[in-house]
Each structure stands twice: as structure tokens, then as C-alpha cells.
Write a protein that holds these residues in place. Structure first.
Motif, PDB file in Angstrom:
ATOM      1  N   LEU A  31       6.086   3.686 -22.233  1.00 48.58           N
ATOM      2  CA  LEU A  31       6.643   4.457 -21.121  1.00 48.58           C
ATOM      3  C   LEU A  31       5.746   5.664 -20.860  1.00 48.58           C
ATOM      4  O   LEU A  31       5.520   6.477 -21.752  1.00 48.58           O
ATOM      5  N   ALA A  32       5.225   5.760 -19.634  1.00 46.18           N
ATOM      6  CA  ALA A  32       4.414   6.912 -19.228  1.00 46.18           C
ATOM      7  C   ALA A  32       5.349   7.960 -18.647  1.00 46.18           C
ATOM      8  O   ALA A  32       6.020   7.713 -17.640  1.00 46.18           O
ATOM      9  N   VAL A  33       5.408   9.132 -19.303  1.00 42.63           N
ATOM     10  CA  VAL A  33       6.302  10.210 -18.888  1.00 42.63           C
ATOM     11  C   VAL A  33       5.451  11.416 -18.503  1.00 42.63           C
ATOM     12  O   VAL A  33       4.692  11.936 -19.335  1.00 42.63           O
ATOM     13  N   ASN A  34       5.555  11.835 -17.241  1.00 39.29           N
ATOM     14  CA  ASN A  34       4.761  12.975 -16.766  1.00 39.29           C
ATOM     15  C   ASN A  34       5.162  14.250 -17.468  1.00 39.29           C
ATOM     16  O   ASN A  34       6.337  14.487 -17.743  1.00 39.29           O
ATOM     17  N   ARG A  35       4.168  15.104 -17.707  1.00 34.76           N
ATOM     18  CA  ARG A  35       4.422  16.446 -18.240  1.00 34.76           C
ATOM     19  C   ARG A  35       4.800  17.358 -17.078  1.00 34.76           C
ATOM     20  O   ARG A  35       4.539  17.044 -15.919  1.00 34.76           O
ATOM     21  N   HIS A  36       5.410  18.498 -17.386  1.00 36.69           N
ATOM     22  CA  HIS A  36       5.916  19.393 -16.346  1.00 36.69           C
ATOM     23  C   HIS A  36       4.905  20.453 -15.929  1.00 36.69           C
ATOM     24  O   HIS A  36       5.282  21.458 -15.338  1.00 36.69           O
ATOM     25  N   VAL A  49       4.725   6.865 -24.460  1.00 37.07           N
ATOM     26  CA  VAL A  49       5.683   6.765 -25.551  1.00 37.07           C
ATOM     27  C   VAL A  49       5.995   5.294 -25.827  1.00 37.07           C
ATOM     28  O   VAL A  49       6.386   4.549 -24.918  1.00 37.07           O
ATOM     29  N   GLN A  50       5.841   4.894 -27.091  1.00 34.10           N
ATOM     30  CA  GLN A  50       6.169   3.532 -27.501  1.00 34.10           C
ATOM     31  C   GLN A  50       7.680   3.413 -27.664  1.00 34.10           C
ATOM     32  O   GLN A  50       8.307   4.259 -28.305  1.00 34.10           O
ATOM     33  N   CYS A  51       8.265   2.365 -27.074  1.00 34.24           N
ATOM     34  CA  CYS A  51       9.713   2.142 -27.154  1.00 34.24           C
ATOM     35  C   CYS A  51       9.976   0.690 -27.557  1.00 34.24           C
ATOM     36  O   CYS A  51       9.237  -0.210 -27.160  1.00 34.24           O
ATOM     37  N   THR A  52      11.042   0.494 -28.302  1.00 29.09           N
ATOM     38  CA  THR A  52      11.448  -0.843 -28.728  1.00 29.09           C
ATOM     39  C   THR A  52      12.853  -1.122 -28.221  1.00 29.09           C
ATOM     40  O   THR A  52      13.749  -0.293 -28.367  1.00 29.09           O
TER      41      THR A  52
END
Length: 122
Positions: A31-36, A49-52
Motif C-alpha cells: 500500500l502506497a500511502v502519501n506523506r503529509h 507498507v506491506q499488508c497481509t
């Protein structure tokens, strides 16, 4: 103690669906999560972020989401380690998803309503 994570981001690649030896579905996503904030060049950076995901949530995510799909995940952080082929200890921190919500529009099919879907795990 509290271990709860909520993330909204875009899939950095297509979900990978696998089965355990017992036949349980498991999917790994990034998951690519933008920084603020913006960096020195004025660009917005992202954390990957790696997610399962497990069971039905894994199957549905694999079926309905592709690279670039926007999803929301709630879950918990988990850290594990293993020894790689070179004998070095590798540490992995990942989110074990408890729920996933598909936030992007579903593909449009004639006369169907677009809606968001939340899939509990378990």
C-alpha cells in the motif's frame, strides 16, 4: 495495550493471492500511502507498507483490485524475523489486516449501482 493501524492508500502492485497448505487464502499487498508534507524538491513522497489479508478478504481483494486501486485498511502491526539464504537475520514489519474497504469505483456494469465494500476477516 493498543496495536491498531488505519491506512488509506493505493495498491503499488496487483495483489498476490496464495493458498496455505491447509487451503486458506492469503494475499500480500503493498500500500502506497502519501506523506503529509513535500520534500525539498516540492514532491510528495509515499511510504510503501506491506499488508497481509486472509480468507475472503484476500480473495475479494485479488478479484476486484489492481495496481492503483484505492483501499482503506484497519489492522495491527506485526514484526517477524527469519534467516535468509545467506544466513543473515531479516526483520519484517507488516500490517495484518482486520478489515479492508474498497474506496475506488467498481467497474461499471450496465444498470448497477457503484458502492463501497467492507470485508471483515475471519
Amino acid at each position: 495495550m493498543i496495536n491498531q493501524v488505519t491506512l488509506v492508500g493505493r495498491l503499488a502492485r496487483d495483489p498476490e493471492l496464495k493458498k496455505t497448505t491447509e487451503g486458506t487464502s492469503v494475499a500480500n499487498i503493498t500500500l502506497a500511502v502519501n506523506r503529509h508534507y513535500r520534500n525539498q524538491n516540492g514532491e510528495i513522497e509515499a511510504d510503501f507498507v506491506q499488508c497481509t489479508l486472509w480468507r475472503r478478504a484476500a480473495e475479494n481483494t485479488h478479484q476486484y483490485c489492481r495496481k492503483g486501486s484505492v483501499v482503506g485498511i484497519t489492522g495491527r502491526l506485526q514484526t517477524r524475523n527469519y534467516e535468509n539464504k545467506e544466513g543473515k537475520r531479516v526483520y519484517v514489519t507488516e500490517v495484518i489486516a482486520e478489515t479492508i474497504r474498497f474506496l475506488g469505483a467498481k467497474p461499471v456494469v450496465a444498470n448497477t449501482e457503484q458502492k463501497r465494500e467492507e470485508v471483515p476477516i475471519g
